[in-house]
Design a protein around this motif. Structure first.
Motif, PDB file in Angstrom:
ATOM      1  N   PRO A  13     106.044 -23.593  46.941  1.00 29.95           N
ATOM      2  CA  PRO A  13     105.138 -23.913  45.826  1.00 29.95           C
ATOM      3  C   PRO A  13     103.992 -22.914  45.607  1.00 29.95           C
ATOM      4  O   PRO A  13     103.421 -22.394  46.557  1.00 29.95           O
ATOM      5  CB  PRO A  13     104.568 -25.281  46.223  1.00 29.95           C
ATOM      6  CG  PRO A  13     105.629 -25.893  47.052  1.00 29.95           C
ATOM      7  CD  PRO A  13     106.249 -24.759  47.820  1.00 29.95           C
ATOM      8  N   VAL A  14     103.692 -22.711  44.323  1.00 23.55           N
ATOM      9  CA  VAL A  14     102.562 -21.877  43.896  1.00 23.55           C
ATOM     10  C   VAL A  14     101.469 -22.806  43.377  1.00 23.55           C
ATOM     11  O   VAL A  14     101.762 -23.783  42.687  1.00 23.55           O
ATOM     12  CB  VAL A  14     103.003 -20.917  42.764  1.00 23.55           C
ATOM     13  CG1 VAL A  14     101.801 -20.238  42.116  1.00 23.55           C
ATOM     14  CG2 VAL A  14     103.971 -19.885  43.298  1.00 23.55           C
ATOM     15  N   LYS A  15     100.220 -22.527  43.727  1.00 20.05           N
ATOM     16  CA  LYS A  15      99.084 -23.259  43.161  1.00 20.05           C
ATOM     17  C   LYS A  15      98.230 -22.249  42.405  1.00 20.05           C
ATOM     18  O   LYS A  15      98.118 -21.094  42.843  1.00 20.05           O
ATOM     19  CB  LYS A  15      98.226 -23.891  44.266  1.00 20.05           C
ATOM     20  CG  LYS A  15      98.972 -24.908  45.119  1.00 20.05           C
ATOM     21  CD  LYS A  15      98.919 -26.282  44.497  1.00 20.05           C
ATOM     22  CE  LYS A  15      99.650 -27.314  45.336  1.00 20.05           C
ATOM     23  NZ  LYS A  15      99.697 -28.623  44.704  1.00 20.05           N
ATOM     24  N   ASP A  58      85.170 -15.900  34.438  1.00 23.63           N
ATOM     25  CA  ASP A  58      85.585 -15.008  33.330  1.00 23.63           C
ATOM     26  C   ASP A  58      87.026 -15.242  32.891  1.00 23.63           C
ATOM     27  O   ASP A  58      87.698 -14.302  32.447  1.00 23.63           O
ATOM     28  CB  ASP A  58      85.441 -13.523  33.727  1.00 23.63           C
ATOM     29  CG  ASP A  58      84.038 -13.196  34.195  1.00 23.63           C
ATOM     30  OD1 ASP A  58      83.109 -13.853  33.681  1.00 23.63           O
ATOM     31  OD2 ASP A  58      83.863 -12.334  35.069  1.00 23.63           O
ATOM     32  N   GLY A  59      87.507 -16.466  33.014  1.00 19.39           N
ATOM     33  CA  GLY A  59      88.862 -16.766  32.529  1.00 19.39           C
ATOM     34  C   GLY A  59      89.981 -16.191  33.380  1.00 19.39           C
ATOM     35  O   GLY A  59      91.157 -16.278  33.027  1.00 19.39           O
ATOM     36  N   LYS A  60      89.625 -15.576  34.499  1.00 22.03           N
ATOM     37  CA  LYS A  60      90.682 -15.043  35.368  1.00 22.03           C
ATOM     38  C   LYS A  60      91.363 -16.191  36.123  1.00 22.03           C
ATOM     39  O   LYS A  60      90.858 -17.313  36.165  1.00 22.03           O
ATOM     40  CB  LYS A  60      90.108 -14.021  36.349  1.00 22.03           C
ATOM     41  CG  LYS A  60      89.597 -12.758  35.665  1.00 22.03           C
ATOM     42  CD  LYS A  60      89.270 -11.680  36.695  1.00 22.03           C
ATOM     43  CE  LYS A  60      88.773 -10.407  36.038  1.00 22.03           C
ATOM     44  NZ  LYS A  60      87.439 -10.566  35.434  1.00 22.03           N
ATOM     45  N   ILE A  61      92.504 -15.865  36.724  1.00 21.58           N
ATOM     46  CA  ILE A  61      93.296 -16.889  37.406  1.00 21.58           C
ATOM     47  C   ILE A  61      93.574 -16.452  38.832  1.00 21.58           C
ATOM     48  O   ILE A  61      93.970 -15.309  39.075  1.00 21.58           O
ATOM     49  CB  ILE A  61      94.629 -17.094  36.653  1.00 21.58           C
ATOM     50  CG1 ILE A  61      94.362 -17.811  35.324  1.00 21.58           C
ATOM     51  CG2 ILE A  61      95.628 -17.890  37.501  1.00 21.58           C
ATOM     52  CD1 ILE A  61      95.534 -17.813  34.379  1.00 21.58           C
ATOM     53  N   LEU A  62      93.365 -17.375  39.761  1.00 24.90           N
ATOM     54  CA  LEU A  62      93.699 -17.085  41.154  1.00 24.90           C
ATOM     55  C   LEU A  62      94.901 -17.947  41.525  1.00 24.90           C
ATOM     56  O   LEU A  62      94.930 -19.144  41.239  1.00 24.90           O
ATOM     57  CB  LEU A  62      92.511 -17.416  42.054  1.00 24.90           C
ATOM     58  CG  LEU A  62      92.751 -17.083  43.534  1.00 24.90           C
ATOM     59  CD1 LEU A  62      91.646 -16.166  44.052  1.00 24.90           C
ATOM     60  CD2 LEU A  62      92.815 -18.337  44.385  1.00 24.90           C
ATOM     61  N   SER A  63      95.911 -17.312  42.119  1.00 21.87           N
ATOM     62  CA  SER A  63      97.095 -18.074  42.514  1.00 21.87           C
ATOM     63  C   SER A  63      97.379 -17.885  43.993  1.00 21.87           C
ATOM     64  O   SER A  63      97.060 -16.846  44.575  1.00 21.87           O
ATOM     65  CB  SER A  63      98.308 -17.624  41.690  1.00 21.87           C
ATOM     66  OG  SER A  63      98.616 -16.269  41.968  1.00 21.87           O
ATOM     67  N   THR A  64      97.963 -18.923  44.597  1.00 30.38           N
ATOM     68  CA  THR A  64      98.415 -18.810  45.986  1.00 30.38           C
ATOM     69  C   THR A  64      99.907 -19.103  46.002  1.00 30.38           C
ATOM     70  O   THR A  64     100.369 -19.980  45.276  1.00 30.38           O
ATOM     71  CB  THR A  64      97.695 -19.809  46.916  1.00 30.38           C
ATOM     72  OG1 THR A  64      98.037 -21.145  46.513  1.00 30.38           O
ATOM     73  CG2 THR A  64      96.192 -19.641  46.867  1.00 30.38           C
ATOM     74  N   GLY A  65     100.633 -18.356  46.809  1.00 28.52           N
ATOM     75  CA  GLY A  65     102.082 -18.564  46.870  1.00 28.52           C
ATOM     76  C   GLY A  65     102.660 -17.820  48.051  1.00 28.52           C
ATOM     77  O   GLY A  65     101.958 -17.535  49.033  1.00 28.52           O
TER      78      GLY A  65
END
Length: 456
Positions: free
Chosen positions: A222-224, A230-237
């Motif tokens: 799974p990815v979270k 600033d509208g950026k996105i951090l993902s973990t996977g």
């Protein structure tokens, strides 16, 4: 000789600490479900935890100060017919909590002041619309009574909780299981991650995709994903070699990640918690015994490792206290509620400072409990910016929470009462109470209107 320059940051020495044993909540049978949600939700009044329940699903809600050994007979919230998978307190009313369950329903509960004295079986509202289990819930940050749910039917539903209706149904965007779904800071966008390895930014009211990125992480676990500043996105996977990764993306140009770092080879899914006030993201792995934290900035490599809180025991879940529930005179910048097998332990994150005066730089004005727009206005297109509050004089207990009103319950009780004339006194009492409350509300509104008119 190149000397490694250490980046200056006031958060370099943030340290985490578990509280003393008598400040934990003990003897709680935390749910054994294998589901990647937090299993815990907290606010300045209560801590809620999903617990094991025979025949059905239940969660425990305790006043924050009720620490120590919790009696086996402690009443629970137990109206679901299947295990509870996710719970979340409403940001605008500390007594309201939502729960999603394997029984395909979402329920909204009102917790009495001081906590439960008897088991709570009847929700204020039951939201039915998913055809499979509901594993993700998220309240709108600024609109009152708007709740998002995502189910294993690959559908996202936005509810107007006040009238118990599904207002938006996003059912053709996700071809597979949804792993995470959350709002941005003002609730004008939704971010989802899906088993098809794609993260998507959606327009919540239209249900359309604004931007998407395929193969954010190559691995199949799974990815979270969460919005950061600033509208950026951090993902973990996970990588193809099953290494855990953290990445930062700019949805305006979704091509390559701004940064992608490999962390370790543990198998637990990393739950990200982002604090917009400090720019710190905390990664709590399910089954890990540590919390890593990073500072997100706008200079490369963007995600800077700060430190790690480690302990002996692994975590089954994690609750994250809103800013207004922290002890600012102790320079506490975050507090987690870590679920063990049989207990819940608060973990305090502190910036070491010598002075006990209010530290302006650690506590910019933060999100308060007041919503800035009502559900119906928001669904009609009105945006609501966060209403910020100062933490200078401590805030948690002085807030007047927004009253929770449901328009549906009145209709139900009325029609039921009319249907059978010889109905029991309970319903009559309930009706009288409803009418009384309505009268009071009308009086209060009339008063407010006349006050406003006299001002003008």
């Amino acid at each position: 000789m190149s000397r490694k320059v250490v980046r200056a940051s006031k958060f370099r020495h943030v340290f985490g600490q578990g509280v003393k044993a008598d400040q934990c909540y003990d003897d709680i049978r935390i749910s054994q479900m294998t589901w990647d949600s937090n299993f815990c939700s907290v606010n300045p009044k209560f801590v809620a935890m999903i617990v094991d329940a025979s025949g059905g699903g239940a969660f425990l809600v305790l006043p924050l100060n009720k620490t120590g050994r919790i009696d086996m007979s402690q009443p629970t919230v137990c109206g679901h017919t299947g295990p509870v998978l996710d719970i979340e307190f409403c940001p605008h009313n500390d007594n309201i909590i939502a729960s999603g369950s394997e029984d395909c329903s979402v329920m909204i509960w009102e917790i009495p002041e001081g906590g439960l004295v008897t088991p709570l079986n009847d929700p204020v509202v039951k939201l039915e619309g998913h055809s499979k289990r509901v594993g993700i819930l998220s309240w709108h940050p600024t609109a009152h009574n708007v709740l998002m749910s995502a189910g294993c039917d690959n559908v996202v539903i936005l509810w107007n909780v006040a009238c118990g209706e599904a207002m938006v149904r996003i059912d053709s965007v996700h071809p597979d299981l949804i792993y995470s779904a959350c709002w941005n800071r003002d609730g004008s966008q939704i971010l989802t991650s899906c088993k098809d390895k794609t993260i998507r930014v959606l327009d919540p009211r239209k249900g359309t995709v604004i931007a998407e990125k395929e193969k954010t992480h190559e691995g199949s676990r799974p990815v979270k994903a969460v919005f950061v500043s600033d509208g950026k996105i951090l993902s973990t996977g996970f990588s193809r070699m099953s290494e855990r990764q953290v990445a930062l993306w700019d949805p305006k140009s979704f091509g390559e990640p701004l940064t992608l770092q490999e962390l370790d080879t543990s198998s637990g899914v990393l739950l990200p918690f982002f604090d917009p006030d400090t720019g710190i993201v905390y990664l709590c792995g399910k089954g890990d015994s540590s919390i890593r934290y990073f500072e997100v900035t706008d200079e490369a490599p963007y995600v800077h490792y700060l430190s790690m809180y480690s302990s002996k025991e692994s975590q089954k879940g994690m609750g994250y206290m809103p800013k207004r529930g922290l002890e600012v005179n102790k320079c506490e910048i975050a507090r987690f509620y870590k679920l063990h097998e049989r207990k819940c332990e608060p973990i305090v994150m502190t910036v070491p400072r010598k002075s006990d005066l209010f530290q302006e730089d650690l506590y910019p004005d933060t999100m308060g409990p007041e919503p800035s727009v009502e559900a119906n206005e928001w669904f009609e297109g009105k945006e609501g910016q966060p209403i910020l509050i100062s933490l200078k004089d401590g805030f948690a207990t002085t807030t007047k929470t927004k009253e929770f009103k449901v328009h549906k319950s009145l209709l139900k009780t009325t029609s039921a009462a009319m249907g059978h004339q010889h109905d029991n006194t309970g319903e009559v009492h309930a009706l009288q109470k409803e009418v009384k409350t309505l009268k009071e509300t009308v009086e209060e509104l009339t008063k407010r209107v006349s006050e406003l008119e006299s001002k003008n």
